[in-house]
Design a protein around this motif. Structure first.
Motif, PDB file in Angstrom:
ATOM      1  N   VAL A 187      33.336  90.719  19.975  1.00  0.00           N
ATOM      2  CA  VAL A 187      33.642  90.359  18.589  1.00  0.00           C
ATOM      3  C   VAL A 187      32.892  89.083  18.264  1.00  0.00           C
ATOM      4  N   ASN A 188      32.604  88.885  16.988  1.00  0.00           N
ATOM      5  CA  ASN A 188      31.817  87.730  16.575  1.00  0.00           C
ATOM      6  C   ASN A 188      32.597  86.425  16.730  1.00  0.00           C
ATOM      7  N   SER A 189      33.885  86.480  16.394  1.00  0.00           N
ATOM      8  CA  SER A 189      34.705  85.276  16.491  1.00  0.00           C
ATOM      9  C   SER A 189      36.177  85.657  16.490  1.00  0.00           C
ATOM     10  N   VAL A 190      36.998  84.722  16.953  1.00  0.00           N
ATOM     11  CA  VAL A 190      38.456  84.841  16.842  1.00  0.00           C
ATOM     12  C   VAL A 190      38.972  83.520  16.279  1.00  0.00           C
ATOM     13  N   GLU A 191      39.708  83.605  15.186  1.00  0.00           N
ATOM     14  CA  GLU A 191      40.309  82.410  14.611  1.00  0.00           C
ATOM     15  C   GLU A 191      41.811  82.606  14.495  1.00  0.00           C
ATOM     16  N   THR A 192      42.563  81.688  15.077  1.00  0.00           N
ATOM     17  CA  THR A 192      44.009  81.683  14.930  1.00  0.00           C
ATOM     18  C   THR A 192      44.386  80.661  13.864  1.00  0.00           C
ATOM     19  N   GLY A 199      34.031  81.176  19.015  1.00  0.00           N
ATOM     20  CA  GLY A 199      32.951  82.099  18.707  1.00  0.00           C
ATOM     21  C   GLY A 199      31.975  81.570  17.692  1.00  0.00           C
ATOM     22  N   ASP A 200      31.278  82.484  17.047  1.00  0.00           N
ATOM     23  CA  ASP A 200      30.220  82.171  16.085  1.00  0.00           C
ATOM     24  C   ASP A 200      30.837  81.864  14.724  1.00  0.00           C
ATOM     25  N   THR A 201      30.491  80.715  14.161  1.00  0.00           N
ATOM     26  CA  THR A 201      31.053  80.326  12.864  1.00  0.00           C
ATOM     27  C   THR A 201      30.385  81.036  11.698  1.00  0.00           C
ATOM     28  N   THR A 202      29.294  81.747  11.951  1.00  0.00           N
ATOM     29  CA  THR A 202      28.619  82.490  10.884  1.00  0.00           C
ATOM     30  C   THR A 202      29.410  83.760  10.563  1.00  0.00           C
ATOM     31  N   ASP A 203      29.807  83.904   9.325  1.00  0.00           N
ATOM     32  CA  ASP A 203      30.549  85.104   8.923  1.00  0.00           C
ATOM     33  C   ASP A 203      29.639  86.325   8.987  1.00  0.00           C
ATOM     34  N   VAL A 204      30.115  87.411   9.561  1.00  0.00           N
ATOM     35  CA  VAL A 204      29.332  88.648   9.612  1.00  0.00           C
ATOM     36  C   VAL A 204      30.055  89.723   8.810  1.00  0.00           C
ATOM     37  N   GLU A 205      29.312  90.694   8.367  1.00  0.00           N
ATOM     38  CA  GLU A 205      29.875  91.845   7.670  1.00  0.00           C
ATOM     39  C   GLU A 205      29.542  93.089   8.470  1.00  0.00           C
ATOM     40  N   THR A 206      30.570  93.787   8.940  1.00  0.00           N
ATOM     41  CA  THR A 206      30.371  94.998   9.730  1.00  0.00           C
ATOM     42  C   THR A 206      31.087  96.158   9.045  1.00  0.00           C
ATOM     43  N   ASP A 207      31.194  97.267   9.741  1.00  0.00           N
ATOM     44  CA  ASP A 207      31.832  98.464   9.176  1.00  0.00           C
ATOM     45  C   ASP A 207      33.084  98.811   9.982  1.00  0.00           C
ATOM     46  N   MET A 261      42.039  98.447  19.102  1.00  0.00           N
ATOM     47  CA  MET A 261      41.993  97.711  17.845  1.00  0.00           C
ATOM     48  C   MET A 261      40.671  96.964  17.681  1.00  0.00           C
ATOM     49  N   LEU A 262      40.245  96.242  18.721  1.00  0.00           N
ATOM     50  CA  LEU A 262      39.031  95.446  18.617  1.00  0.00           C
ATOM     51  C   LEU A 262      37.788  96.315  18.453  1.00  0.00           C
ATOM     52  N   GLU A 263      37.762  97.460  19.107  1.00  0.00           N
ATOM     53  CA  GLU A 263      36.613  98.351  18.955  1.00  0.00           C
ATOM     54  C   GLU A 263      36.442  98.794  17.511  1.00  0.00           C
ATOM     55  N   ARG A 264      37.549  98.926  16.786  1.00  0.00           N
ATOM     56  CA  ARG A 264      37.485  99.322  15.386  1.00  0.00           C
ATOM     57  C   ARG A 264      37.001  98.188  14.479  1.00  0.00           C
ATOM     58  N   ALA A 265      36.989  96.978  14.990  1.00  0.00           N
ATOM     59  CA  ALA A 265      36.481  95.851  14.202  1.00  0.00           C
ATOM     60  C   ALA A 265      34.963  95.836  14.129  1.00  0.00           C
ATOM     61  N   ASP A 266      34.307  96.652  14.932  1.00  0.00           N
ATOM     62  CA  ASP A 266      32.849  96.804  14.875  1.00  0.00           C
ATOM     63  C   ASP A 266      32.129  95.463  15.028  1.00  0.00           C
ATOM     64  N   SER A 267      32.537  94.697  16.042  1.00  0.00           N
ATOM     65  CA  SER A 267      31.896  93.415  16.376  1.00  0.00           C
ATOM     66  C   SER A 267      32.049  92.373  15.280  1.00  0.00           C
ATOM     67  N   GLY A 268      33.096  92.496  14.487  1.00  0.00           N
ATOM     68  CA  GLY A 268      33.305  91.558  13.397  1.00  0.00           C
ATOM     69  C   GLY A 268      34.159  90.372  13.787  1.00  0.00           C
ATOM     70  N   ASP A 269      34.731  89.726  12.778  1.00  0.00           N
ATOM     71  CA  ASP A 269      35.543  88.531  12.965  1.00  0.00           C
ATOM     72  C   ASP A 269      37.030  88.900  12.999  1.00  0.00           C
TER      73      ASP A 269
END
Length: 435
Positions: A89-94, A28-36, A57-65
């Motif tokens: 979602v903006n990104s997924v990091e494992t 995904g996008d490496t730019t950190d985002v701040e959502t609600d 669960m993902l819907e509650r992340a509000d398009s975040g990381d």
């Protein structure tokens, strides 16, 4: 839902790097985002992920990381969370912890704190406990849950660490026979409390996973008995069968997700020790089988079929406001667990006040082995009653609220079952064989 007969892990080609004590996989996008984000907890039973629970669960992340933590395995959650579920979602990091040193790495701590959603993969909960307890990672996780308020979930071992009490053995895992034959068996080992993760609504609660598939209800009863005895207060449990999940929202409403009735085993269980004045186990000594009877009502259980719309629920503020499931009473007598249906789920209600245990001699079931139909009679009692048929592992497979003889058992696999009957306020339990 990925197929149950062939569990496929889809792969993509994310960026991956090795750090000190960890390996990271990024999609995904490496730019950190701040959502609600909106708080929430996902407790998944393992064996395969429930799509609807993960979408919740993902819907509650509000398009975040999204950050996935694990101590084994690879990047299977990256494509699943990033593209397979249809939730942006903006990104997924494992981040895979290869040893304990990663828990002190500034990058790892920062990525966790910056996440809008956190998920713990399956594996071995002892790794999570030994790697993270008392480290910056533990502090970062608790910050996400209790201050930033993001959705947090876990499956299998990941679910096991999310309750206030947890079971994290370093070697042999306790089984039901050990747990009930000796409530202080050495395999109880690490039964920790209030020193790891701080999750809302799960105080004095212990979770369990792969529940009926690995015959764990008995050991779960042992856990609850140990907690009640140690705290001198009521104990609680949440258990999920494989392919199901409990999703707890910010208000403490827990919903059960699965694919019932297509898969009848898709059940989530909510256990609570009864709130009678005397609720502690009657016999709880090292080397002695557990007895926790309390009028055949030691533990009240609300069993909710997991449905795709999550329509069955229980309010964890009172553990009494429910819909979409069925109440059961569980108790242990001399190391033997009995699970019986209950029409009254009111806390403190004692089954024996309305259904006394029969000596079974008046209740007859025939033929045995049986096939197609099962006849029953109770000398001197009514010709109708409440019957329930369970597999030997405890899973309910048929229920007849107003049964008359005979009852239909066609289509059931051959094997040993338990038939439970409540007739005229009397309870009887019979083992039967279906061929």
């Amino acid at each position: 839902m990925l197929t149950r007969t062939l569990f496929l892990i889809l792969t993509v080609l994310p960026a991956f790097l090795h750090g000190q004590g960890y390996t990271r996989f990024f999609t995904g996008d490496t730019t950190d985002v701040e959502t609600d984000p909106i708080p929430g907890i996902v407790l998944a039973g393992g064996g395969g992920d429930n799509d609807q629970a993960m979408q919740w669960m993902l819907e509650r992340a509000d398009s975040g990381d999204v950050v996935v933590l694990r101590a084994s395995g690879s990047d299977g959650y990256n494509p699943y969370f990033f593209e397979d579920l249809g939730v942006y979602v903006n990104s997924v990091e494992t981040i895979r912890f290869d040893d304990a040193s990663a828990a002190n790495d500034p990058y790892v701590e920062a990525q966790i704190r910056n996440a809008e959603c956190l998920f713990f993969a399956g594996g071995d909960q002892y790794d999570y406990l030994s790697y993270w307890q008392g480290t910056p990672v533990q502090e970062a996780i608790n910050y996400l849950i209790n201050e930033k308020g993001v959705p947090v979930g876990g499956t299998s071992a990941g679910m096991a660490i999310l309750s206030n009490w947890y079971y994290a053995p370093s070697s042999f895992s306790l089984d039901a026979e050990e747990a009930l034959s000796d409530p202080f068996h050495p395999d109880y080992e690490v039964l920790g409390q209030n020193d790891f993760l701080e999750v809302p609504y799960l105080d004095n609660t212990i979770t369990d996973t792969h529940y009926e598939q690995r015959e764990r209800p008995g050991r779960h009863m042992g856990f609850l008995a140990r907690i009640a005895e140690a705290t001198q207060s009521r104990s609680f449990g949440i258990a999920a069968n494989e392919y199901t999940a409990a999703c707890i929202d910010e208000n403490g409403i827990a919903r059960a997700f699965g694919e019932f009735p297509e898969f009848e085993e898709d059940i989530v269980f909510f256990l609570q020790s009864n709130c009678q004045e005397e609720f502690l186990p009657e016999v709880m000594e090292a080397g002695t089988p557990l007895t926790w009877n309390r009028g055949q009502s030691a533990v009240k259980v609300y069993a909710i079929p997991g449905r795709t719309d999550g329509s069955g629920s229980i309010d964890l503020n009172d553990w009494q406001t429910v819909q979409g499931g069925k109440w059961q009473n569980w108790y242990v007598e001399a190391g033997e667990l009995t699970r019986i249906p209950e029409t009254n789920g009111d806390c403190a209600d004692v089954l024996s006040s309305t259904a006394d245990r029969s000596d079974n001699t008046a209740f007859r079931v025939f033929p045995t082995p049986a096939s197609g139909q099962l006849f029953w009679e109770w000398n001197g009692a009514s010709a109708t009653g409440q019957l329930s048929l369970r597999m030997i592992t405890g899973q309910e497979v048929r229920d007849w609220p107003n049964a008359v003889s005979p009852v239909d058992i066609s289509g059931l696999p051959a094997g040993v079952y338990t038939l439970e009957a409540i007739i005229d306020g009397q309870l009887a339990v019979k083992k039967i064989i279906i061929e």
